[in-house]
Design an enzyme around this catalytic site. Structure first.
Site, PDB file in Angstrom:
ATOM      1  N   HIS A 176      -9.805   1.649   0.840  1.00  0.00           N
ATOM      2  CA  HIS A 176      -9.473   2.399   2.047  1.00  0.00           C
ATOM      3  C   HIS A 176     -10.700   2.295   2.946  1.00  0.00           C
ATOM      4  O   HIS A 176     -11.715   2.952   2.692  1.00  0.00           O
ATOM      5  CB  HIS A 176      -9.198   3.865   1.714  1.00  0.00           C
ATOM      6  CG  HIS A 176      -7.837   4.137   1.193  1.00  0.00           C
ATOM      7  ND1 HIS A 176      -7.330   3.529   0.066  1.00  0.00           N
ATOM      8  CD2 HIS A 176      -6.851   4.972   1.666  1.00  0.00           C
ATOM      9  CE1 HIS A 176      -6.095   3.981  -0.149  1.00  0.00           C
ATOM     10  NE2 HIS A 176      -5.782   4.844   0.803  1.00  0.00           N
ATOM     11  N   ASP A 231       2.584   3.267   2.883  1.00  0.00           N
ATOM     12  CA  ASP A 231       1.492   4.218   2.702  1.00  0.00           C
ATOM     13  C   ASP A 231       1.980   5.546   2.121  1.00  0.00           C
ATOM     14  O   ASP A 231       1.603   5.915   1.020  1.00  0.00           O
ATOM     15  CB  ASP A 231       0.732   4.450   4.005  1.00  0.00           C
ATOM     16  CG  ASP A 231      -0.659   5.033   3.781  1.00  0.00           C
ATOM     17  OD1 ASP A 231      -1.009   5.291   2.623  1.00  0.00           O
ATOM     18  OD2 ASP A 231      -1.399   5.210   4.748  1.00  0.00           O
ATOM     19  N   TRP A 256      -0.259  13.674   4.379  1.00  0.00           N
ATOM     20  CA  TRP A 256      -0.733  12.834   5.480  1.00  0.00           C
ATOM     21  C   TRP A 256       0.384  12.447   6.445  1.00  0.00           C
ATOM     22  O   TRP A 256       0.134  12.186   7.606  1.00  0.00           O
ATOM     23  CB  TRP A 256      -1.387  11.567   4.922  1.00  0.00           C
ATOM     24  CG  TRP A 256      -2.647  11.845   4.196  1.00  0.00           C
ATOM     25  CD1 TRP A 256      -3.920  11.831   4.700  1.00  0.00           C
ATOM     26  CD2 TRP A 256      -2.775  12.191   2.814  1.00  0.00           C
ATOM     27  NE1 TRP A 256      -4.825  12.161   3.721  1.00  0.00           N
ATOM     28  CE2 TRP A 256      -4.149  12.386   2.547  1.00  0.00           C
ATOM     29  CE3 TRP A 256      -1.860  12.368   1.771  1.00  0.00           C
ATOM     30  CZ2 TRP A 256      -4.624  12.744   1.290  1.00  0.00           C
ATOM     31  CZ3 TRP A 256      -2.331  12.724   0.526  1.00  0.00           C
ATOM     32  CH2 TRP A 256      -3.704  12.910   0.292  1.00  0.00           C
ATOM     33  N   HIS A 287       0.853  -1.197   0.000  1.00  0.00           N
ATOM     34  CA  HIS A 287       0.000   0.000   0.000  1.00  0.00           C
ATOM     35  C   HIS A 287       0.884   1.240   0.000  1.00  0.00           C
ATOM     36  O   HIS A 287       1.549   1.553   0.990  1.00  0.00           O
ATOM     37  CB  HIS A 287      -0.895  -0.005   1.246  1.00  0.00           C
ATOM     38  CG  HIS A 287      -1.910   1.096   1.287  1.00  0.00           C
ATOM     39  ND1 HIS A 287      -3.265   0.846   1.321  1.00  0.00           N
ATOM     40  CD2 HIS A 287      -1.784   2.442   1.312  1.00  0.00           C
ATOM     41  CE1 HIS A 287      -3.930   1.994   1.373  1.00  0.00           C
ATOM     42  NE2 HIS A 287      -3.034   2.979   1.367  1.00  0.00           N
ATOM     43  N   HIS A 314       1.154   5.431  -1.966  1.00  0.00           N
ATOM     44  CA  HIS A 314       0.578   6.461  -2.835  1.00  0.00           C
ATOM     45  C   HIS A 314       1.720   7.152  -3.580  1.00  0.00           C
ATOM     46  O   HIS A 314       2.291   8.141  -3.099  1.00  0.00           O
ATOM     47  CB  HIS A 314      -0.212   7.476  -2.012  1.00  0.00           C
ATOM     48  CG  HIS A 314      -1.455   6.918  -1.402  1.00  0.00           C
ATOM     49  ND1 HIS A 314      -2.688   7.002  -2.010  1.00  0.00           N
ATOM     50  CD2 HIS A 314      -1.651   6.247  -0.243  1.00  0.00           C
ATOM     51  CE1 HIS A 314      -3.602   6.414  -1.239  1.00  0.00           C
ATOM     52  NE2 HIS A 314      -2.993   5.942  -0.159  1.00  0.00           N
ATOM     53  N   GLN A 341      -9.776   9.431  -4.314  1.00  0.00           N
ATOM     54  CA  GLN A 341      -9.385   9.978  -3.013  1.00  0.00           C
ATOM     55  C   GLN A 341     -10.462  10.865  -2.389  1.00  0.00           C
ATOM     56  O   GLN A 341     -10.632  10.879  -1.169  1.00  0.00           O
ATOM     57  CB  GLN A 341      -8.090  10.785  -3.161  1.00  0.00           C
ATOM     58  CG  GLN A 341      -7.621  11.490  -1.896  1.00  0.00           C
ATOM     59  CD  GLN A 341      -7.213  10.548  -0.794  1.00  0.00           C
ATOM     60  OE1 GLN A 341      -6.081  10.104  -0.738  1.00  0.00           O
ATOM     61  NE2 GLN A 341      -8.145  10.217   0.103  1.00  0.00           N
ATOM     62  N   GLU A 343     -10.875   4.122   7.861  1.00  0.00           N
ATOM     63  CA  GLU A 343      -9.681   4.798   8.369  1.00  0.00           C
ATOM     64  C   GLU A 343     -10.131   5.971   9.234  1.00  0.00           C
ATOM     65  O   GLU A 343      -9.990   7.143   8.895  1.00  0.00           O
ATOM     66  CB  GLU A 343      -8.772   5.277   7.235  1.00  0.00           C
ATOM     67  CG  GLU A 343      -7.431   5.766   7.727  1.00  0.00           C
ATOM     68  CD  GLU A 343      -6.533   6.311   6.633  1.00  0.00           C
ATOM     69  OE1 GLU A 343      -5.392   6.692   6.955  1.00  0.00           O
ATOM     70  OE2 GLU A 343      -6.963   6.357   5.465  1.00  0.00           O
TER      71      GLU A 343
END
Length: 418
Positions: free
Chosen positions: A208, A307, A313, A54, A56, A150, A211
């Protein structure tokens, strides 16, 4: 033909040699036939390549230089900051940053990446860049692309149509973010759409999911039920599931029985969720992690991922999955000696199972000669010492190789007492 000798092969204590021909493992064992080239691994631990399940890649390096600072440190402000960044993103910028991120990961032993690419973008800029990169780098790293909305399938107008278009263009997985939709019913609608698209286009699923610290966020329940009904549980992954770590036991243990039945996969993101979650908690403050320990002990497949690498983030991150493993086993309290001997599974075999690549993964005869040489002799020592990757072999050839660790002046605390 090459022969790697004096290897300590993870999960295979009886074999010390690997015979490779034309990029494929032909034999493993002891006293194998002679080869034109013999490479002495000096008793070091050999493991399959790291799998980052996972990541991005379209977000990397946007955390500072693009001004996408996240003052509250929450998931939702991160999404808002990314919205501002992507409006000005160019194809060249998206590709350059993604390549840097891949370089950073591969240099630390990763050879398999599942990346979520934001498709809530009329131009699909990030997706087009990643489709090109996937093809260009396929000999060095295997990349799966998740068509990820997203800002929501429905909170972002036309998001569901963009996900479908991304699948037509070649994305490997269907993604969604139900807890970000504007109402529970719309979040459920996005889960139904995710499964519908996966069945229609024969794609994998990676959602996702939950979360959030809200214990009433239970979209994983619907995802599991629909995947089980379609018989695609093993092709489905639930990423994050932070709220499941806060759920009461009566609910959690009932659901774990259903997860066992469906074969659903789970991806935990230790560093990022430890940083993001619990922001509204005073004390006690939640760890932000799903029930990794319980999943692992009950045979539910769970793995770890990086991630984020320096994005809105998470300001840190560098693609080092040994660091991710280190954080994860601490947060999950999975550090018995037996667990320390096998927890490398969380960044290797379990990730491969999640990505549905087991047919091409592992140190076995007939499979591609892809493996790592760690600066340790046992799994326990590799984890305890956070061992460095000394070499990464892909199709029998070195992606990189580091020199033997050495000192210019070696530490000797007892020198003065002799």
């Amino acid at each position: 033909m090459k022969k790697f000798i004096n290897a300590n092969i993870y999960r295979n204590e009886d074999a010390t040699e690997i015979l490779v021909e034309k990029g494929v493992i032909t034999q493993i064992g002891k006293n194998l036939p002679m080869a034109e080239e013999e490479i002495d691994l000096k008793g070091r631990l050999v493991v399959p390549p790291y799998v980052d399940a996972h990541l991005h890649l379209d977000y990397v390096y946007t955390g500072r230089n693009d001004g996408a600072t996240n003052d509250t440190g929450t998931l939702f402000e991160g999404i808002a900051r990314w919205h501002d960044v992507k409006k000005h993103q160019t194809y060249e910028d998206a590709k350059e940053r993604a390549l840097r991120g891949i370089q950073e990961e591969v240099s630390k032993g990763v050879q398999f990446i599942r990346t979520h690419i934001d498709v809530d973008d009329p131009k699909l800029t990030g997706l087009k860049a990643m489709l090109e990169i996937r093809e260009e780098l396929k000999d060095n790293v295997t990349i799966q692309i998740v068509a990820f909305p997203q800002e929501g399938m429905y909170a972002y107008k036309g998001g569901d149509e963009m996900v479908e278009e991304a699948l037509k263009m070649g994305a490997d997985c269907v993604g969604s973010i139900p807890h970000f939709e504007w109402a529970r019913e719309i979040g459920e609608k996005s889960i139904h759409k995710t499964v519908e698209l996966a069945v229609k286009y024969d794609k994998l699923i990676d959602v996702h999911c939950d979360e959030t610290d809200d214990v009433m966020s239970r979209f994983v329940e619907l995802l599991n039920a629909l995947a089980m009904a379609e018989g695609i549980g093993p092709r489905t992954a639930a990423s994050h599931t932070c709220s499941f770590g806060s759920a009461d036991n009566a609910y959690a243990f009932r659901m774990m029985g259903l997860f066992q039945k469906s074969g659903l996969n789970f991806i935990a993101l230790p560093t990022e969720n430890a940083y993001l979650q619990g922001r509204q908690d005073t004390y006690p403050k939640r760890r932000g992690l799903t029930r990794v320990k319980e999943f692992w002990e009950s045979g539910i497949n769970v793995c770890f991922g990086q991630d984020s690498i320096n994005d809105p983030w998470y300001p840190a991150g560098n693609g080092n999955l040994m660091n991710i493993l280190d954080n994860g086993i601490h947060l999950a309290q999975t550090m018995s000696f037996d667990q320390l001997d096998t927890c490398l599974d969380l960044i290797t075999f379990n990730g491969a199972k999640t990505l549905n690549i087991e047919d091409q993964y592992g140190i076995e005869a007939g499979k591609p000669a892809n493996f790592l040489v760690l600066d340790a002799t046992t799994p326990f020592e590799a984890v305890r010492q956070r061992a460095d990757v000394l070499a990464s072999i892909r199709n029998g050839n070195y992606l990189f190789k580091k020199p033997e660790p050495s000192y210019e002046v070696e530490l000797d605390l007892f020198r003065q007492t002799r």
